[in-house]
Design a protein around this motif. Structure first.
Motif, PDB file in Angstrom:
ATOM      1  N   GLY A 138       0.896  -1.312   0.009  1.00 56.08           N
ATOM      2  CA  GLY A 138       0.045  -0.063   0.037  1.00 56.08           C
ATOM      3  C   GLY A 138       0.940   1.320  -0.017  1.00 56.08           C
ATOM      4  N   ASN A 139       2.304   1.148   0.127  1.00 54.98           N
ATOM      5  CA  ASN A 139       3.158   2.182   0.208  1.00 54.98           C
ATOM      6  C   ASN A 139       3.417   2.619  -1.024  1.00 54.98           C
ATOM      7  N   HIS A 140       2.633   3.239  -2.178  1.00 52.83           N
ATOM      8  CA  HIS A 140       2.975   3.439  -3.445  1.00 52.83           C
ATOM      9  C   HIS A 140       2.331   4.922  -4.034  1.00 52.83           C
ATOM     10  N   LYS A 141       2.590   5.114  -5.214  1.00 50.29           N
ATOM     11  CA  LYS A 141       2.222   6.387  -5.503  1.00 50.29           C
ATOM     12  C   LYS A 141       0.972   6.533  -5.858  1.00 50.29           C
ATOM     13  N   LYS A 142       0.315   7.320  -5.927  1.00 52.25           N
ATOM     14  CA  LYS A 142      -1.174   7.382  -6.333  1.00 52.25           C
ATOM     15  C   LYS A 142      -1.314   8.166  -7.688  1.00 52.25           C
ATOM     16  N   ASP A 143      -2.344   7.912  -8.387  1.00 57.81           N
ATOM     17  CA  ASP A 143      -2.613   8.707  -9.706  1.00 57.81           C
ATOM     18  C   ASP A 143      -1.774   8.189 -10.918  1.00 57.81           C
ATOM     19  N   PHE A 144      -1.981   6.896 -10.958  1.00 57.72           N
ATOM     20  CA  PHE A 144      -1.214   6.268 -12.086  1.00 57.72           C
ATOM     21  C   PHE A 144      -1.802   5.106 -12.759  1.00 57.72           C
ATOM     22  N   ASN A 145      -1.650   4.943 -13.769  1.00 58.56           N
ATOM     23  CA  ASN A 145      -2.379   3.603 -14.725  1.00 58.56           C
ATOM     24  C   ASN A 145      -1.207   2.613 -14.781  1.00 58.56           C
ATOM     25  N   LEU A 146      -1.655   1.426 -14.652  1.00 57.23           N
ATOM     26  CA  LEU A 146      -0.954   0.379 -14.832  1.00 57.23           C
ATOM     27  C   LEU A 146      -1.366  -0.790 -15.898  1.00 57.23           C
ATOM     28  N   LEU A 147      -0.512  -0.953 -16.924  1.00 52.15           N
ATOM     29  CA  LEU A 147      -0.800  -1.954 -17.687  1.00 52.15           C
ATOM     30  C   LEU A 147      -0.113  -3.328 -17.618  1.00 52.15           C
ATOM     31  N   ILE A 148      -1.004  -4.305 -17.405  1.00 54.45           N
ATOM     32  CA  ILE A 148      -0.376  -5.719 -17.111  1.00 54.45           C
ATOM     33  C   ILE A 148      -0.447  -6.602 -18.344  1.00 54.45           C
ATOM     34  N   SER A 149       0.521  -7.461 -18.440  1.00 48.82           N
ATOM     35  CA  SER A 149       0.459  -8.253 -19.731  1.00 48.82           C
ATOM     36  C   SER A 149       0.395  -9.691 -19.200  1.00 48.82           C
ATOM     37  N   THR A 150      -0.601 -10.615 -19.813  1.00 53.33           N
ATOM     38  CA  THR A 150      -0.514 -12.068 -19.783  1.00 53.33           C
ATOM     39  C   THR A 150      -0.664 -12.741 -21.008  1.00 53.33           C
ATOM     40  N   VAL A 151      -0.193 -13.848 -21.304  1.00 53.33           N
ATOM     41  CA  VAL A 151      -0.444 -14.639 -22.630  1.00 53.33           C
ATOM     42  C   VAL A 151      -1.271 -15.752 -22.124  1.00 53.33           C
ATOM     43  N   GLU A 152      -1.700 -16.344 -23.251  1.00 54.91           N
ATOM     44  CA  GLU A 152      -2.727 -17.723 -23.334  1.00 54.91           C
ATOM     45  C   GLU A 152      -2.015 -18.859 -22.337  1.00 54.91           C
ATOM     46  N   ASP A 153      -0.751 -19.163 -22.326  1.00 54.22           N
ATOM     47  CA  ASP A 153      -0.123 -20.261 -22.041  1.00 54.22           C
ATOM     48  C   ASP A 153       1.030 -19.854 -21.216  1.00 54.22           C
ATOM     49  N   GLU A 154       1.073 -19.358 -20.304  1.00 51.52           N
ATOM     50  CA  GLU A 154       2.044 -18.828 -19.286  1.00 51.52           C
ATOM     51  C   GLU A 154       3.101 -20.038 -18.697  1.00 51.52           C
ATOM     52  N   GLY A 155       2.705 -21.409 -18.694  1.00 54.49           N
ATOM     53  CA  GLY A 155       3.017 -22.534 -18.118  1.00 54.49           C
ATOM     54  C   GLY A 155       3.984 -23.440 -18.785  1.00 54.49           C
ATOM     55  N   SER A 156       3.502 -23.631 -19.890  1.00 54.50           N
ATOM     56  CA  SER A 156       4.185 -24.659 -20.825  1.00 54.50           C
ATOM     57  C   SER A 156       5.707 -24.738 -20.730  1.00 54.50           C
ATOM     58  N   PHE A 157       6.260 -23.725 -20.940  1.00 49.77           N
ATOM     59  CA  PHE A 157       7.653 -23.572 -21.059  1.00 49.77           C
ATOM     60  C   PHE A 157       8.358 -24.193 -19.683  1.00 49.77           C
ATOM     61  N   ILE A 158       7.752 -24.277 -18.647  1.00 46.16           N
ATOM     62  CA  ILE A 158       8.286 -24.877 -17.468  1.00 46.16           C
ATOM     63  C   ILE A 158       8.443 -26.507 -17.963  1.00 46.16           C
ATOM     64  N   PHE A 159       7.465 -27.175 -18.179  1.00 45.64           N
ATOM     65  CA  PHE A 159       7.275 -28.344 -18.659  1.00 45.64           C
ATOM     66  C   PHE A 159       8.364 -28.726 -19.428  1.00 45.64           C
ATOM     67  N   ALA A 160       8.286 -27.942 -20.674  1.00 42.58           N
ATOM     68  CA  ALA A 160       9.451 -28.058 -21.478  1.00 42.58           C
ATOM     69  C   ALA A 160      10.762 -27.923 -21.276  1.00 42.58           C
ATOM     70  N   GLN A 161      11.087 -27.132 -20.233  1.00 44.10           N
ATOM     71  CA  GLN A 161      12.435 -26.783 -19.628  1.00 44.10           C
ATOM     72  C   GLN A 161      12.716 -27.838 -18.696  1.00 44.10           C
ATOM     73  N   THR A 162      11.773 -28.397 -17.875  1.00 51.06           N
ATOM     74  CA  THR A 162      12.178 -29.051 -16.693  1.00 51.06           C
ATOM     75  C   THR A 162      11.979 -30.594 -16.710  1.00 51.06           C
ATOM     76  N   ASN A 163      11.257 -30.834 -17.845  1.00 51.65           N
ATOM     77  CA  ASN A 163      11.128 -32.085 -18.044  1.00 51.65           C
ATOM     78  C   ASN A 163      10.954 -32.686 -19.563  1.00 51.65           C
TER      79      ASN A 163
END
Length: 178
Positions: A1-26
């Motif tokens: 809660g100790n952050h600036k006020k009056d700002f816009n935040l744009l977050i980014s997500t993709v369809e498949d955030e997790g497959s790379f973990i399986f491809a890299q670890t197994n």
């Protein structure tokens, strides 16, 4: 809660955030054939490994949400693998990101605006973390964002350049106007 006020935040997500973990670890995960039950079991094993309070986790609901649309006899192994990656990525990357954004917004909804950018394009050659069977992977949205389809034209399709220009224009507009 100790952050600036009056700002816009744009977050980014993709369809498949997790497959790379399986491809890299197994390494066998990418090459082996999976049944629907195998896919469910693998997801549950990874939940048990990575979720500290996995005993109180509603695994049955998660399996229903992510796997009820599939048919063991009709759908194929690659779809099951992709769905494991999507479920795992949602659990460990997408949902925490969205929860962070929600908490930030709720801390002062009158001065903080939160937007989400969901990227689902999977075109052309495979990118660094992707496999053929995975969906749009973790970091795939960064290539068009930083103009790679223009810098390395021979490695990208025209549609990827169009998407890249749309994203660049969108980000410029967001920065200028929020």
């Amino acid at each position: 809660g100790n952050h600036k006020k009056d700002f816009n935040l744009l977050i980014s997500t993709v369809e498949d955030e997790g497959s790379f973990i399986f491809a890299q670890t197994n390494s066998s995960f990418s090459s082996e054939e999976l049944s629907l039950n195998d896919a469910k079991s693998i997801l549950l094993q990874y939940i048990d490994l990575f979720v500290s309070n996995h005993k109180s986790f509603d695994k049955e609901s998660m399996l229903k949400i992510y796997f009820n649309k599939f048919n063991e006899f009709y759908d194929d192994s690659d779809l099951f693998k992709k769905q494991v990656g999507i479920a795992f990525g949602d659990l460990f990357i997408t949902c925490p990101t969205l929860n962070f954004a929600k908490q930030l917004y709720e801390s002062d909804s009158s001065t903080i605006n939160v937007y989400q950018w969901f990227y689902k394009a999977k075109l052309g050659q495979l990118k660094d973390l992707c496999t053929k069977w995975s969906g749009t992977c973790h970091t795939d949205e960064l290539y068009p964002l930083f103009g790679k389809p223009f810098e390395y034209r021979q490695q990208y399709h025209n549609r990827e350049r169009e998407i890249s220009q749309e994203i660049i224009d969108f980000i410029k507009s967001f920065i200028r106007t929020g």
